[in-house]
Design an enzyme around this catalytic site. Structure first.
Site, PDB file in Angstrom:
ATOM      1  N   GLY A  32     -35.507 -26.162  10.538  1.00  0.00           N
ATOM      2  CA  GLY A  32     -36.688 -26.680  11.223  1.00  0.00           C
ATOM      3  C   GLY A  32     -37.559 -25.593  11.827  1.00  0.00           C
ATOM      4  O   GLY A  32     -37.183 -24.409  11.879  1.00  0.00           O
ATOM      5  N   HIS A  33     -38.698 -25.997  12.300  1.00  0.00           N
ATOM      6  CA  HIS A  33     -39.658 -25.038  12.844  1.00  0.00           C
ATOM      7  C   HIS A  33     -39.109 -24.322  14.077  1.00  0.00           C
ATOM      8  O   HIS A  33     -38.420 -24.907  14.891  1.00  0.00           O
ATOM      9  CB  HIS A  33     -41.018 -25.664  13.139  1.00  0.00           C
ATOM     10  CG  HIS A  33     -41.014 -26.884  13.999  1.00  0.00           C
ATOM     11  ND1 HIS A  33     -42.168 -27.563  14.286  1.00  0.00           N
ATOM     12  CD2 HIS A  33     -40.020 -27.559  14.606  1.00  0.00           C
ATOM     13  CE1 HIS A  33     -41.878 -28.581  15.046  1.00  0.00           C
ATOM     14  NE2 HIS A  33     -40.592 -28.614  15.255  1.00  0.00           N
ATOM     15  N   ASN A  34     -39.437 -23.040  14.145  1.00  0.00           N
ATOM     16  CA  ASN A  34     -39.075 -22.196  15.286  1.00  0.00           C
ATOM     17  C   ASN A  34     -37.585 -21.925  15.422  1.00  0.00           C
ATOM     18  O   ASN A  34     -37.141 -21.423  16.462  1.00  0.00           O
ATOM     19  CB  ASN A  34     -39.628 -22.781  16.590  1.00  0.00           C
ATOM     20  CG  ASN A  34     -41.135 -22.829  16.560  1.00  0.00           C
ATOM     21  OD1 ASN A  34     -41.729 -23.889  16.432  1.00  0.00           O
ATOM     22  ND2 ASN A  34     -41.744 -21.671  16.601  1.00  0.00           N
TER      23      ASN A  34
END
Lengths: 349, 349, 349
Positions: free
Chosen positions: A242-244
């Site tokens: 997922g993002h980050n």
């Protein structure tokens, strides 16, 4: 299957990689093989005790093994401490990656502002966007698409049909397998007035050196800051990051694992297949997670962690599962027994 | 939705597939449909008791059903033992695959050494590597990429954007759905001196006849020997099959299942969705595995196996889960109760 | 990372989106950022209490926050009820999607019978089949493949290497991320005479307006009727949706979740990552399902549902798991204790 296997004498191999040679130094090795299927010109290795029988019956020209089992075969053999690691290096010697033939296929669409090394190889139908940079010796196979501003280092290999979104950065000696998607939007939504509003995902994906990313694995770009995959990380197929997220150096993750956004995983972790790791967590260096495990909270101490419901025949599972639903009742019954027993004991005194 | 539905009289259908016809033999059938949505020209089937109401109210021109329920409707009907299997064959008759128009699209990149049957159809942007062989009547849709030495049999269909790595072999009448990746490197790594060394994956993927492989499913090539998918295997979407797995004939696996490397699955197995099967295991013929089940050890006896934590409302789950953590304590309390009770009983005597 | 950030004065922002401004109305905002990394020209937001420290030390030009914490910083700030939703709208203003440059790349293969809006943008190597329709302002990136009869509405964005099978329909303002596969055949098989017969999948996929579909997500076409994704549905990466599923409006599903065929999910549901939802189920409006949860039966009441085995260190798990296998025995022991205690109590009286 390899078209151009190389050949080395056992003496040359030991000279290059160490180990003690028992047997004829002039035996010529052309390929690695399993104990069971090895034949003329093949070298095999023994590290898993349950293949002992196969070691005794192997027809391999030579075997890599430890001192403890050096007598289990009379074949030529290389004695060393870690046969599997030795085998890995030898196999890499015998099976070098195919040579990269520089050039750009006529059907590739390369933006005029992109800089592609003259030593890179760009396959049919590849699309490379504005301001991209492709390093020396990098091979980009057919059907790959790189958005604007993507930078790919040297000696990389992008297999067929990889997609990289704009502005993502890939280090040197990185392998990206087919269907991998780097830098798609993270799942960033804000609920308001009965509908989801999309939050622009303006971070990038930064991939270090010596990273391998499996087929159909997806790594989302950051929402605000970047998603980071450090050096030496190895990701199997069909992983979702997922993002980050931030994956520490030399961590290996097996297939089908999902990692929700903003989770930070340490270095030297080993994560089994089909694990599920929640968002906004911290997992420290050196954590091992068993395959199929769900991780809903941070892990702040190295060790091995597991969360599997034990498998059983379906009819046994039905009974166990129904008991689970009544654990609370069972505990109440034990508490009541304890109370009554204490009372009885009081009477007795 | 189908552009060129065919039409058959009920009498022709029964003549072809058997079953007993009740009703007008001249009714013309052009398409299959559900009991609920069927209308003029449609034939439906009844096999799930919970759709009984729909059977009674269906507007299908005819219904396929068993003798037990033959009186539940007065519509024309075909009475047979297995309505679902009957329906499958009839639907295949009414909905044949669209004809393959031979030819190679001008934008395809075919290596000069590849042999493509003149009866095959190669779509836009397809890339076919050196020494590939493509059989009669095979359709390869836009964006597919075949590495060097790939062989695809006859009457196959590769939907858009399939990737097949070098030297893999695909049998006859095989369907590969979009995004499938066949023959990417297995996850073969050896740990040495604080980093992972990659082990060259020199095996292939061998796919038998009449296999179907779902969208975005990945099957890794073997590390040393080959990964094998036997005849008649059916794989749903987003399945991951690790290197050196062997999947026995006519086994069906539902979506999102992951199978780690070197596992051997028997014939006629049925594996539910989102299952996770560990590496180096043996699963014998005829095993059924429930959806969502994790299999960490071999299964050496046919039967149905399950490992699900029962679902409940979150607050109930919280309580159950916390009890689980204290099972050991609970067992200690029961043991203590047993001890004290025995002591009391001794006193009493 | 964004090439052409826009700039707005705080006064303009409050005029547009509401909220109370504390501080200099002339501060110029060019971008959003996290509290931790924000610098000149950046606006941040505070909604998660555990970032309180970062709020106190932020170097953001301005912060969006609630009245309760308005005093926690002396930076310019916008006070509002829902800082995250406010931030989402502001970020969308500052980061509009890049402009779509109309035109069809020379390497795209567009069937003569397809109708592509003159305002659409079709990238390199795109393949668009017979009778397709592409709406105004829609961007189709490199490598996408649309089968015959596909309709895509206006203002959509198909990222690189998306595959859509024949006859599927996509609404307006839909985002499809790379590797997504829409309309592959569902897993429809009938067992007969020792082999699987394929059931033609003659339904379509219908996707509403304002839907976002993540990278490598797959949505199968219906077997007979259509698979339906209603307006405003948000699907993360690597989700599998089986044939004939129906996903209600504004439901959001996180990555790696699998939904078996013919399941009907209500509106406004929130489904966590790596969930597994069985086939032929009904899940009503407003249900939340925790990440990693397996749903084997219908959920007919709104609420939050979970089915996770709690994670623990592996050695603790081993003990717990072995207890689980003997729950039945434990319950027998408690029952025996109850019996003996009752007997003892009888003696006592």
């Amino acid at each position: 299957m390899q078209q151009d296997a190389h050949a080395y004498r056992l003496a040359e191999i030991v000279q290059r990689f160490g180990g003690e040679l028992l047997g004829d130094p002039d035996v010529l090795i052309t390929q690695v093989a399993t104990l069971e299927t090895a034949g003329p010109g093949h070298i095999s290795f023994f590290s898993n005790p349950r293949y002992r029988k196969q070691l005794e019956h192997t027809r391999a020209e030579a075997v890599i093994l430890t001192a403890e089992v050096a007598d289990a075969t009379q074949r030529a053999r290389i004695v060393c401490k870690d046969p599997y690691a030795y085998f890995a290096r030898l196999s890499a010697l015998l099976n070098p990656p195919s040579a990269v033939v520089p050039g750009i296929h006529a059907s590739a669409a390369i933006d005029a502002s992109a800089r592609v090394s003259p030593n890179a190889s760009i396959g049919p139908g590849v699309s490379i966007g504005a301001r991209c940079e492709i390093g020396d010796g990098t091979l980009i196979e057919a059907g790959c698409v790189l958005g604007a501003g993507v930078r790919v280092g040297s000696q990389c290999r992008l297999y067929a049909n990889v997609s990289i979104y704009h502005d993502c950065i890939v280090g040197d000696r990185v392998l990206l397998h087919s269907g991998a998607v780097i830098g798609a939007d993270g799942f960033g939504l804000a609920w308001e007035n009965g509908r989801w509003n999309k939050i622009p995902q303006i971070g990038r994906v930064l991939i270090g050196n010596d990273v391998e990313i499996g087929a159909n694995t997806t790594i989302d770009r950051g929402a605000l800051d970047d998603t980071v995959i450090e050096d030496g990380v190895k990701l199997d197929n069909q992983i979702q990051i997922g993002h980050n997220c931030h994956i520490g150096a030399h961590t290996a993750i097996a297939g089908c694992t999902g990692i929700a956004g903003s989770t930070r995983i340490g270095r030297y972790c080993r994560i089994g297949g089909s694990a599920m790791i929640g968002g906004h967590l911290v997992i420290v260096d050196g954590v091992e997670i068993s395959g199929g495990t769900t991780v809903p909270k941070s892990i702040l101490k190295a060790g091995t962690y597991t969360s599997l419901f034990p498998i059983s025949q379906h009819r046994d599972w039905l009974r166990n599962a129904s008991h689970l639903r009544h654990l609370d009742d069972l505990i109440g019954r034990v508490r009541e027994l304890e109370r009554e027993l204490t009372e009885l004991q009081g009477h007795k005194k």
